[in-house]
Design a protein around this motif. Structure first.
Motif, PDB file in Angstrom:
ATOM      1  N   HIS A 199     -10.340 -10.893  28.620  1.00 36.57           N
ATOM      2  CA  HIS A 199      -9.392 -10.113  27.823  1.00 36.57           C
ATOM      3  C   HIS A 199      -9.426  -8.647  28.219  1.00 36.57           C
ATOM      4  CE1 HIS A 199      -7.753  -7.988  24.298  1.00 36.57           C
ATOM      5  NE2 HIS A 199      -7.046  -9.084  24.082  1.00 36.57           N
ATOM      6  N   GLY A 200     -10.624  -8.102  28.394  1.00 39.03           N
ATOM      7  CA  GLY A 200     -10.757  -6.724  28.845  1.00 39.03           C
ATOM      8  C   GLY A 200     -10.851  -5.684  27.743  1.00 39.03           C
ATOM      9  N   ASP A 201     -10.446  -6.052  26.513  1.00 38.96           N
ATOM     10  CA  ASP A 201     -10.524  -5.103  25.397  1.00 38.96           C
ATOM     11  C   ASP A 201     -10.640  -5.885  24.095  1.00 38.96           C
ATOM     12  OD1 ASP A 201     -10.564  -2.664  24.076  1.00 38.96           O
ATOM     13  OD2 ASP A 201      -8.380  -2.529  23.934  1.00 38.96           O
ATOM     14  N   PHE A 202     -11.594  -6.813  24.065  1.00 37.44           N
ATOM     15  CA  PHE A 202     -11.709  -7.718  22.915  1.00 37.44           C
ATOM     16  C   PHE A 202     -12.439  -7.027  21.773  1.00 37.44           C
ATOM     17  CE2 PHE A 202     -13.539 -11.331  20.546  1.00 37.44           C
ATOM     18  CZ  PHE A 202     -12.369 -12.034  20.299  1.00 37.44           C
ATOM     19  N   ASN A 203     -11.716  -6.804  20.673  1.00 42.32           N
ATOM     20  CA  ASN A 203     -12.296  -6.182  19.485  1.00 42.32           C
ATOM     21  C   ASN A 203     -11.563  -6.673  18.247  1.00 42.32           C
ATOM     22  OD1 ASN A 203      -9.942  -4.442  18.969  1.00 42.32           O
ATOM     23  ND2 ASN A 203     -10.606  -3.330  20.798  1.00 42.32           N
ATOM     24  N   GLN A 204     -11.977  -6.183  17.083  1.00 44.61           N
ATOM     25  CA  GLN A 204     -11.431  -6.672  15.817  1.00 44.61           C
ATOM     26  C   GLN A 204      -9.939  -6.409  15.661  1.00 44.61           C
ATOM     27  OE1 GLN A 204     -13.517  -4.141  16.188  1.00 44.61           O
ATOM     28  NE2 GLN A 204     -13.201  -2.497  14.703  1.00 44.61           N
ATOM     29  N   HIS A 205      -9.423  -5.405  16.344  1.00 42.64           N
ATOM     30  CA  HIS A 205      -7.999  -5.090  16.231  1.00 42.64           C
ATOM     31  C   HIS A 205      -7.127  -6.086  16.984  1.00 42.64           C
ATOM     32  CE1 HIS A 205      -9.356  -1.408  14.441  1.00 42.64           C
ATOM     33  NE2 HIS A 205      -9.942  -1.008  15.546  1.00 42.64           N
ATOM     34  N   HIS A 206      -7.735  -6.865  17.864  1.00 43.86           N
ATOM     35  CA  HIS A 206      -6.974  -7.803  18.688  1.00 43.86           C
ATOM     36  C   HIS A 206      -7.227  -9.257  18.300  1.00 43.86           C
ATOM     37  CE1 HIS A 206      -6.916  -4.402  21.896  1.00 43.86           C
ATOM     38  NE2 HIS A 206      -6.055  -4.207  20.908  1.00 43.86           N
ATOM     39  N   VAL A 207      -7.761  -9.450  17.088  1.00 40.00           N
ATOM     40  CA  VAL A 207      -7.954 -10.792  16.533  1.00 40.00           C
ATOM     41  C   VAL A 207      -7.287 -10.813  15.166  1.00 40.00           C
ATOM     42  CG1 VAL A 207      -9.609 -12.565  15.839  1.00 40.00           C
ATOM     43  CG2 VAL A 207     -10.175 -11.009  17.715  1.00 40.00           C
ATOM     44  N   ASP A 230     -16.660  -9.355  27.713  1.00 41.20           N
ATOM     45  CA  ASP A 230     -15.883  -9.509  26.472  1.00 41.20           C
ATOM     46  C   ASP A 230     -16.809  -9.731  25.284  1.00 41.20           C
ATOM     47  OD1 ASP A 230     -13.324  -9.224  27.512  1.00 41.20           O
ATOM     48  OD2 ASP A 230     -12.945 -11.371  27.688  1.00 41.20           O
ATOM     49  N   LEU A 231     -17.768 -10.660  25.448  1.00 44.99           N
ATOM     50  CA  LEU A 231     -18.656 -11.000  24.335  1.00 44.99           C
ATOM     51  C   LEU A 231     -19.522  -9.817  23.938  1.00 44.99           C
ATOM     52  CD1 LEU A 231     -19.732 -13.121  22.382  1.00 44.99           C
ATOM     53  CD2 LEU A 231     -21.353 -13.845  24.155  1.00 44.99           C
ATOM     54  N   ALA A 232     -20.111  -9.135  24.916  1.00 49.54           N
ATOM     55  CA  ALA A 232     -20.983  -7.984  24.623  1.00 49.54           C
ATOM     56  C   ALA A 232     -20.206  -6.873  23.926  1.00 49.54           C
ATOM     57  CB  ALA A 232     -21.613  -7.464  25.909  1.00 49.54           C
ATOM     58  N   ASN A 233     -18.982  -6.617  24.382  1.00 50.74           N
ATOM     59  CA  ASN A 233     -18.161  -5.558  23.788  1.00 50.74           C
ATOM     60  C   ASN A 233     -17.908  -5.839  22.310  1.00 50.74           C
ATOM     61  OD1 ASN A 233     -16.372  -3.129  24.148  1.00 50.74           O
ATOM     62  ND2 ASN A 233     -14.812  -4.597  23.523  1.00 50.74           N
ATOM     63  N   PHE A 234     -17.566  -7.089  22.001  1.00 47.82           N
ATOM     64  CA  PHE A 234     -17.260  -7.450  20.613  1.00 47.82           C
ATOM     65  C   PHE A 234     -18.515  -7.421  19.739  1.00 47.82           C
ATOM     66  CE2 PHE A 234     -16.881 -10.501  17.157  1.00 47.82           C
ATOM     67  CZ  PHE A 234     -15.727 -10.056  16.536  1.00 47.82           C
ATOM     68  N   VAL A 235     -19.576  -8.097  20.185  1.00 46.82           N
ATOM     69  CA  VAL A 235     -20.796  -8.181  19.369  1.00 46.82           C
ATOM     70  C   VAL A 235     -21.387  -6.789  19.147  1.00 46.82           C
ATOM     71  CG1 VAL A 235     -23.140  -9.111  19.237  1.00 46.82           C
ATOM     72  CG2 VAL A 235     -21.275 -10.551  20.088  1.00 46.82           C
TER      73      VAL A 235
END
Length: 325
Positions: A199-207, A230-235
Motif C-alpha cells: 500500500h505504501g501509506d497504510f494507516n487508520q485514515h485509509h481503513v 506496511d505492517l510496521a508503519n501501521f502497528v
C-alpha cells in the motif's frame, strides 16, 4: 471566471449533480454514485498501471476503489492552464478505523494481510516496472544520516534552545537504535527477496467500515517493497497512540500472522523497522524544516513524549524479539 474543478470534470462522461470540497480533493455527486477527484503527481504510465492493478485487485475478490478514464480514454486529466494533473476514482464512504478500538485495529491488520495475499498473486501476473521500488534499508539509512546531520548542526551552536538541549541529551541512545536498525535491515536486504506490491501509506485514515465491510482506500502511494513496511508503519502508529502497549502490539502482529504467515526473515525485518526511532526522526525532520530561531512548545512536547515512551518501546521490542528467537 475560471473554475478549475468544473473544467476538469467536463472532460469526463459523467453527469454531476453536486460538488463538495473535501480534504485536498473534491467529492462529486453523480448519477452513477459518488466520485472523488484528486490531484495526481505521478506519471501517465504509473496512473495506467495503478488503474490496472486496482482492476485486478477487484477481480481477485478484494473490492476497492476504481479509477475512471476521461473522454479521451486517459487515466490522467491535465489542467492546461496550470499543468496540474488529476485522477477521478470511486468515493468509498465509511467510518475511519478507531485507534482506541482493539477489535477495529485487529480488523485492519487482517485486512492488510488479505491485501498482501492478493497483491502477491497479482505480482506474478504483472510487471512492476511502473511502480516505485522501495528498499526499506535505503529509506532507514537515509534517515540515519539525517539524524547525524542534525546533531552536527546543533553541536556547532553556542547557544542552544530547550528543544536542542533535550535532543542532544538523548541523541546517543536514539542513534544506537537507528544504527542497529540499519544493520539488521542490511542483512535482510542481502537475503532472498520477497518483495511485493504494498500500500505504501497504510494507516487508520485509509481503513474504513462502509456499514457492511472493512475497506482499504487510497492506493496512490503503491510501491513494490517488503510487506513488513506496511505492517510496521501501521502497528507503530497504533502503539505510539497507546503508549507502546506490548500486549496490543503482540495481538496486532498475531492477527496479521493468522491471515498471512510471517516468516522468520520477515520477523527480523519487522524487528529492524521497529528498532529505528521513527518518531524521533520525524520530530527532528520537522525541526530542520522549521524556523530554528523559534521552536514551538508543541515540538518540544512531542520530543519529550517520544523520549518518555522509550521505556515502553523497549519492553515491546523485548516481547517482539522473543517471537522469532
Amino acid at each position: 471566471m475560471y473554475n478549475q474543478t468544473e473544467t476538469i470534470l467536463e472532460q469526463y462522461e459523467i453527469e454531476m449533480n453536486q460538488l463538495i470540497k473535501g480534504r485536498g480533493a473534491y467529492i462529486c455527486e453523480t448519477a452513477e454514485g459518488k466520485k472523488l477527484l484528486i490531484p495526481f503527481q505521478g506519471s501517465k504510465k504509473r496512473a495506467d498501471f495503478l488503474k490496472e492493478f486496482l482492476e485486478r485487485l477487484n477481480a481477485s475478490g478484494f473490492l476497492t476503489e476504481q479509477i475512471y478514464l476521461n473522454k479521451e480514454g486517459e487515466t490522467i486529466t491535465e489542467d492546461e492552464a496550470t499543468g496540474e494533473c488529476f485522477l477521478l476514482k470511486d468515493y468509498l464512504e465509511g467510518v475511519e478505523m478507531k485507534t482506541t478500538s482493539l477489535d477495529e485495529m485487529k480488523q485492519a491488520v487482517k485486512l492488510l494481510a488479505s491485501f498482501h495475499n492478493h497483491a502477491q498473486q497479482i505480482a506474478a501476473q504483472m510487471e512492476e516496472t511502473n511502480i516505485k521500488k522501495v528498499s526499506l534499508y535505503d529509506v532507514k539509512n537515509r534517515h540515519y544520516k539525517e539524524l547525524i546531520k542534525v546533531k552536527n548542526h546543533i553541536r556547532t551552536k553556542h547557544k542552544k534552545n530547550e528543544f536542542e538541549r533535550i535532543y542532544m541529551e538523548n541523541y546517543n541512545n536514539m542513534l544506537q537504535g537507528a544504527k542497529q536498525s540499519i544493520e539488521m535491515l542490511s542483512q535482510q536486504e542481502n537475503a532472498k527477496k520477497t518483495d511485493m506490491f504494498c500500500h505504501g501509506d497504510f494507516n487508520q485514515h485509509h481503513v474504513i467500515f462502509d456499514g457492511k465491510n472493512w475497506r482499504i482506500i487510497h492506493f496512490e502511494s503503491l510501491v513494490f517493497s517488503n510487506s513488513m513496511g506496511d505492517l510496521a508503519n501501521f502497528v507503530r502508529k497504533m502503539l505510539e497512540k497507546n503508549n507502546w502497549d506490548k500486549e496490543l502490539g503482540e495481538q496486532l502482529i498475531q492477527a496479521y500472522d493468522a491471515e498471512r504467515k510471517i516468516s522468520k526473515a520477515e520477523y527480523e525485518t519487522l524487528y529492524g523497522l521497529f528498532l529505528f526511532p521513527e518518531k524521533f526522526w520525524k520530530v527532528t525532520n520537522h525541526y530542520m524544516s522549521s524556523h530554528k530561531a523559534w521552536i514551538s512548545g508543541r515540538d518540544i512536547e512531542k520530543l519529550k513524549k517520544v523520549i518518555e515512551q522509550e521505556t515502553q518501546k523497549a519492553e515491546f521490542m523485548e516481547k517482539l524479539f522473543s517471537f522469532f528467537m
